[in-house]
Write a protein that holds these residues in place. Structure first.
Motif, PDB file in Angstrom:
ATOM      1  N   THR A  96     -27.998  -7.340   1.815  1.00  0.00           N
ATOM      2  CA  THR A  96     -27.995  -7.634   3.225  1.00  0.00           C
ATOM      3  C   THR A  96     -26.330  -7.775   3.410  1.00  0.00           C
ATOM      4  O   THR A  96     -25.552  -7.231   4.315  1.00  0.00           O
ATOM      5  N   HIS A  97     -25.720  -8.593   2.577  1.00  0.00           N
ATOM      6  CA  HIS A  97     -24.452  -8.890   2.415  1.00  0.00           C
ATOM      7  C   HIS A  97     -23.513  -7.616   2.340  1.00  0.00           C
ATOM      8  O   HIS A  97     -22.506  -7.275   2.918  1.00  0.00           O
ATOM      9  N   THR A  98     -24.015  -7.099   1.133  1.00  0.00           N
ATOM     10  CA  THR A  98     -23.259  -5.636   0.738  1.00  0.00           C
ATOM     11  C   THR A  98     -23.234  -4.750   1.964  1.00  0.00           C
ATOM     12  O   THR A  98     -21.901  -4.189   2.214  1.00  0.00           O
ATOM     13  N   HIS A  99     -24.378  -4.713   2.590  1.00  0.00           N
ATOM     14  CA  HIS A  99     -24.512  -3.605   3.802  1.00  0.00           C
ATOM     15  C   HIS A  99     -23.573  -4.104   4.973  1.00  0.00           C
ATOM     16  O   HIS A  99     -22.898  -3.255   5.520  1.00  0.00           O
ATOM     17  N   GLU A 100     -23.599  -5.435   5.200  1.00  0.00           N
ATOM     18  CA  GLU A 100     -22.701  -5.849   6.304  1.00  0.00           C
ATOM     19  C   GLU A 100     -21.334  -5.986   6.229  1.00  0.00           C
ATOM     20  O   GLU A 100     -20.403  -5.649   6.771  1.00  0.00           O
ATOM     21  N   ILE A 101     -20.870  -6.199   4.768  1.00  0.00           N
ATOM     22  CA  ILE A 101     -19.471  -6.157   4.248  1.00  0.00           C
ATOM     23  C   ILE A 101     -18.874  -4.774   4.909  1.00  0.00           C
ATOM     24  O   ILE A 101     -17.662  -4.484   5.255  1.00  0.00           O
ATOM     25  N   PHE A 102     -19.633  -3.619   4.340  1.00  0.00           N
ATOM     26  CA  PHE A 102     -19.359  -2.186   4.800  1.00  0.00           C
ATOM     27  C   PHE A 102     -19.238  -2.313   6.194  1.00  0.00           C
ATOM     28  O   PHE A 102     -18.346  -1.382   6.573  1.00  0.00           O
ATOM     29  N   ARG A 103     -20.287  -2.454   6.796  1.00  0.00           N
ATOM     30  CA  ARG A 103     -20.301  -2.171   8.192  1.00  0.00           C
ATOM     31  C   ARG A 103     -19.323  -2.657   9.014  1.00  0.00           C
ATOM     32  O   ARG A 103     -19.062  -2.155   9.992  1.00  0.00           O
ATOM     33  N   GLN A 104     -18.984  -3.913   8.397  1.00  0.00           N
ATOM     34  CA  GLN A 104     -17.836  -4.573   9.273  1.00  0.00           C
ATOM     35  C   GLN A 104     -16.600  -4.061   8.711  1.00  0.00           C
ATOM     36  O   GLN A 104     -15.427  -4.430   9.463  1.00  0.00           O
ATOM     37  N   GLY A 105     -16.476  -3.277   7.969  1.00  0.00           N
ATOM     38  CA  GLY A 105     -15.271  -2.738   7.381  1.00  0.00           C
ATOM     39  C   GLY A 105     -14.050  -3.676   6.785  1.00  0.00           C
ATOM     40  O   GLY A 105     -13.008  -3.537   6.918  1.00  0.00           O
ATOM     41  N   ILE A 106     -14.903  -4.704   6.260  1.00  0.00           N
ATOM     42  CA  ILE A 106     -14.202  -5.927   5.504  1.00  0.00           C
ATOM     43  C   ILE A 106     -13.135  -5.210   4.378  1.00  0.00           C
ATOM     44  O   ILE A 106     -12.285  -5.730   4.067  1.00  0.00           O
ATOM     45  N   ARG A 107     -13.783  -4.563   3.631  1.00  0.00           N
ATOM     46  CA  ARG A 107     -13.335  -4.131   2.203  1.00  0.00           C
ATOM     47  C   ARG A 107     -11.884  -3.633   2.540  1.00  0.00           C
ATOM     48  O   ARG A 107     -11.064  -3.608   1.729  1.00  0.00           O
ATOM     49  N   ARG A 108     -11.859  -2.710   3.694  1.00  0.00           N
ATOM     50  CA  ARG A 108     -10.654  -2.065   3.994  1.00  0.00           C
ATOM     51  C   ARG A 108      -9.405  -2.880   4.495  1.00  0.00           C
ATOM     52  O   ARG A 108      -8.170  -2.504   4.121  1.00  0.00           O
ATOM     53  N   PHE A 109      -9.670  -4.150   4.787  1.00  0.00           N
ATOM     54  CA  PHE A 109      -8.429  -4.748   4.973  1.00  0.00           C
ATOM     55  C   PHE A 109      -8.167  -6.009   4.138  1.00  0.00           C
ATOM     56  O   PHE A 109      -7.162  -6.732   4.298  1.00  0.00           O
ATOM     57  N   LEU A 110      -9.020  -6.182   3.074  1.00  0.00           N
ATOM     58  CA  LEU A 110      -8.732  -7.209   2.160  1.00  0.00           C
ATOM     59  C   LEU A 110      -7.557  -7.016   1.416  1.00  0.00           C
ATOM     60  O   LEU A 110      -7.240  -5.727   1.103  1.00  0.00           O
ATOM     61  N   SER A 111      -6.760  -8.273   0.919  1.00  0.00           N
ATOM     62  CA  SER A 111      -5.621  -7.964   0.227  1.00  0.00           C
ATOM     63  C   SER A 111      -6.031  -7.261  -1.315  1.00  0.00           C
ATOM     64  O   SER A 111      -7.311  -7.614  -1.611  1.00  0.00           O
ATOM     65  N   PRO A 112      -5.204  -6.639  -1.784  1.00  0.00           N
ATOM     66  CA  PRO A 112      -5.606  -6.011  -3.013  1.00  0.00           C
ATOM     67  C   PRO A 112      -5.811  -7.035  -4.203  1.00  0.00           C
ATOM     68  O   PRO A 112      -6.518  -6.771  -5.227  1.00  0.00           O
ATOM     69  N   LYS A 113      -5.360  -8.238  -3.765  1.00  0.00           N
ATOM     70  CA  LYS A 113      -5.768  -9.453  -4.934  1.00  0.00           C
ATOM     71  C   LYS A 113      -7.180  -9.914  -4.864  1.00  0.00           C
ATOM     72  O   LYS A 113      -7.501 -10.668  -5.690  1.00  0.00           O
ATOM     73  N   ILE A 114      -8.016  -9.384  -3.914  1.00  0.00           N
ATOM     74  CA  ILE A 114      -9.406  -9.769  -3.584  1.00  0.00           C
ATOM     75  C   ILE A 114     -10.253  -8.634  -4.051  1.00  0.00           C
ATOM     76  O   ILE A 114     -10.448  -7.560  -3.476  1.00  0.00           O
ATOM     77  N   ASN A 115     -11.044  -8.772  -5.165  1.00  0.00           N
ATOM     78  CA  ASN A 115     -11.929  -7.759  -5.394  1.00  0.00           C
ATOM     79  C   ASN A 115     -13.326  -7.949  -4.973  1.00  0.00           C
ATOM     80  O   ASN A 115     -13.882  -9.268  -5.870  1.00  0.00           O
ATOM     81  N   LEU A 116     -14.076  -7.282  -4.542  1.00  0.00           N
ATOM     82  CA  LEU A 116     -15.471  -7.634  -4.045  1.00  0.00           C
ATOM     83  C   LEU A 116     -16.180  -6.846  -4.972  1.00  0.00           C
ATOM     84  O   LEU A 116     -15.959  -5.548  -5.218  1.00  0.00           O
ATOM     85  N   ILE A 117     -17.237  -7.455  -5.593  1.00  0.00           N
ATOM     86  CA  ILE A 117     -18.133  -6.734  -6.410  1.00  0.00           C
ATOM     87  C   ILE A 117     -19.521  -6.829  -5.912  1.00  0.00           C
ATOM     88  O   ILE A 117     -19.899  -7.537  -5.302  1.00  0.00           O
TER      89      ILE A 117
END
Lengths: 334, 351
Positions: free
Chosen positions: B30-51
């Motif tokens: 549900t976190h995976t889905h919500e992180i995408f749904r909120q578009g969070i990955r797109r604005f994270l600093s390149p220093k932060i990697n979500l797995i």
């Protein structure tokens, strides 16, 4: 014992005449309504719009309406999308043997009331009865003719970069109401269908904005599908602010539980309108003062970039594509 | 409730972060889905990697489990009851969808409790519920068995593949600097485990599910990782308490015992699953129908295994978006909405 529809009601004989007289003429009758082979009608001035739609919703009765209201609103709203004032409807019933006559009467009564509300005349009809199991209770097909106001030209392909996108109320109600009425999920919530005839709000919107580019009713597939269709047809991008998309709390509760996207749930009383930015607020203002569109609001705009895509600005200010419509849409929603 | 300003502040912090690189693994579908749904990955600093880790129950269910279910449907004539997603997961030989097309009975339910009711109403059928999931759903599987005992049913059983998170946290600790712990799992099991893990050098933050809650948990995690000391933070205190739900834990413990479990793509992790205790063997489909060990092996270029370990992005798999898409999933991660590949595909504008 309840009186039910039998194969004899579809035979074309005495029972059919009884049905027409006692149920259809009584509830649907108007000056043009005919028992002859075709209705004879005065010719309207100007261009006409014509449309047809079949209705197989299951269950046929649900909170906020029944298949009769849906069958009138569906075709009336399709005509309204082209800027056409609905004039005449025909309706064809395919009824399963064994349907209680009182159910048919309720459906006909609802159709009569909805047609009068929409300002349209039901002028001709047809009744067929199918054997048990060959139809699920009742299927209705309506066809309609409307007259298009002078100078009005709406089409999905007319959306232009810079245009504003309006929805005329909260989304996903009809789909949610049907889903709950099926009682397969064990969820109870107080959601009623938004099914409504929308010519009057469209007429008023066109009065303040005759240059309206797109009007589309968000039925099967919901607002999300409509937006992707328009992006594709007009070769533009669409940007939507998720926080401004109106969703009733009870609808978002249910969709949240089931993991559904409200933008993809059917509406039966909501239009998507796309118009030049400078007219958008005036359109919203007039819609807000009109029955069935009190919840109108601007949800986004048409863009030159991201062609063919719908981009969402999210609650936390992120950006993401609205996932394209999947294959999990509910069957028999309208 | 957090105010709008602080959402902007958190977002700004995550956008502009320029400290040491941070890897954060979310272990909840549900976190995976919500992180995408909120578009969070797109604005994270390149220093932060979500797995996107192994947190979607459908994704971690091994293909051999599907083979077992297919065996029960086609060889033993059982009626399978299952959550919908599982129907489309490819096994080594075939999916349940294919088994159904060949005449197997597969019925979709929304809860194991409904499956037990179905068994009660259909005494002529042998009903098996496909019991997959984590600590959050296992209690309802157990309630279904409890109801079957109460109703005296001899036609209801579970095919268990229930997983537990603690073993997985330790097994995958080297793949990440910190976990985004799944809020709902810890609402059941509490926070003690996370505190113990922090003492053993495994860090993490329990996160909620709204956009603000996710931003807050990510910001707290990045800040703590960059400070370099092992940590644990409960950033979902409105739902997760230290003690969790002792009643649910006790209920599961009465019916289930710990076992080793196979995770798709990762392998067997010791003590990372639960199965029915011996006294409830009559409700264990594997024992009841003497299901043989499934030894099929399917050759595939699917990289779900290393996607689940965060070693590659879904888009780096050679099948992604080509041979493998939500309409024709090759791997389990493309099946469920909560799977990393599916979320990547849907929200990444691949279609």
């Amino acid at each position: 014992m309840k009186e039910v529809i039998t194969l004899a009601h579809g035979s074309g004989g005495r029972k059919t005449s009884e049905l027409i007289g006692e149920i259809f003429r009584k509830n649907l009758g108007n000056e043009y309504f005919t028992a002859d082979d075709a209705a004879v009608l005065p010719r309207p001035e100007g261009r006409i719009a014509m449309s047809t739609d079949g209705f197989i919703v299951s269950p046929w009765k649900y909170p906020g309406g029944n298949i009769g209201r849906l069958a009138v609103c569906g075709t009336v709203n399709d005509l309204a999308c082209m800027g056409a004032k609905p004039l005449y409807l025909t309706c064809s019933y395919i009824i399963e043997e064994g349907l209680p006559i009182e159910d048919l009467e309720l459906i006909a009564k609802t159709m009569g009331e909805t047609a009068r509300e929409a300002g349209v005349n039901i002028v001709a009809g047809d009744t067929k009865v199918a054997g048990k199991g060959q139809v699920d209770k009742i299927f209705i097909t309506t066809a309609g003719v409307g007259v298009i106001g002078e100078g009005i030209n709406t089409s999905g392909k007319f959306a232009k970069p810079g245009d504003k996108i309006i929805v005329t109320g909260d989304v996903g109600r009809h789909g949610t109401a049907i889903l709950l009425a099926r009682d397969e999920y064990g969820i109870e919530a107080d959601v009623t269908s938004d099914c409504a005839p929308l010519w009057e709000p469209v007429r008023r919107a066109l009065e303040v904005c005759p240059e309206m580019h797109v009007i589309r009713d968000a039925t099967r597939g919901g607002v999300g599908t409509v937006l992707y269709e328009i992006a594709d047809e007009a070769g533009v991008g669409i940007r939507v602010d998720r926080t401004s998309v109106p969703v009733a709390p009870e609808v978002s509760g249910v969709t949240g539980l089931l993991g559904l996207e409200p933008l993809y749930l059917a509406c039966e009383g909501r239009m998507v309108m796309i118009c030049p930015a400078e007219k958008a607020q005036a359109v919203v203002d007039v819609l807000k003062g009109t029955k069935y569109t009190e919840g109108a609001t601007i949800i986004g705009e048409v863009t030159e970039d991201e062609t063919g895509r719908v981009v969402m600005t999210t609650e936390v200010g992120g950006q993401t594509y609205l996932p394209k419509p999947g294959n999990e849409l509910l069957p028999r929603i309208c | 409730m957090t105010s709008i300003n602080s959402t902007a502040d958190m977002r700004n912090f995550l956008e502009t972060y320029d400290g040491p690189s941070v890897r954060i693994m979310e272990v909840c579908g549900t976190h995976t889905h919500e992180i995408f749904r909120q578009g969070i990955r797109r604005f994270l600093s390149p220093k932060i990697n979500l797995i996107s880790g192994p947190g979607c129950p459908v994704c971690v269910t091994p293909a051999a489990y599907i083979d077992e279910a297919v065996y029960l449907a086609l060889e033993k004539g059982c009626t399978l009851t299952t959550f919908g997603d599982l129907v489309r997961v490819p096994g080594n030989v075939k999916s349940l969808q294919q088994a159904r097309a060949e005449g197997g009975k597969v019925k979709i339910v929304y809860s194991p409790i409904d499956a037990e009711k179905y068994a009660k109403d259909h005494p002529e059928e042998q009903v098996v519920f496909l019991s997959v999931g984590f600590e959050t759903t296992t209690p309802s599987d157990v309630i279904a068995v409890k109801n079957a005992v109460r109703d005296g049913l001899d036609n209801f059983s579970l095919l268990t593949a229930n997983k537990t998170m603690p073993g997985a946290y330790e097994a995958m600790a080297s793949s990440t600097d910190a976990y985004l712990y799944p809020g709902h799992v810890h609402a059941i099991i509490g926070t003690k485990l996370c505190r113990d893990l922090a003492e053993r050098g495994v860090s993490g933050t329990i996160a909620g599910f709204t956009g603000d809650e996710l931003l807050a948990a990510l910001a707290v995690t990045v800040k703590n990782v960059s400070e370099g000391k092992p940590f644990f933070v409960n950033a979902y205190p409105r739902v997760v308490t230290d003690e969790g739900s002792p009643a649910a834990v006790a209920l599961v413990d009465k019916f289930m015992k710990s076992c080793d479990a196979e995770w798709r793509g990762i392998g067997v992790i010791p003590d990372s699953g639960v199965e029915l205790r011996d006294e409830y063997a009559a409700y264990d489909a594997r024992k009841k129908y003497s299901v043989p060990k499934m030894e099929f092996e399917r050759k595939t270029a699917c990289k779900c295994g290393i996607v689940l370990q965060g070693k590659i992005l879904p888009s780096e798999c050679p099948l992604f978006g080509k041979a493998c898409n939500p309409d024709h999933p090759v791997g389990a991660c493309m099946v469920s909405d909560e799977g990393a590949c599916s979320a990547f595909y849907m929200y990444g504008g691949q279609s």
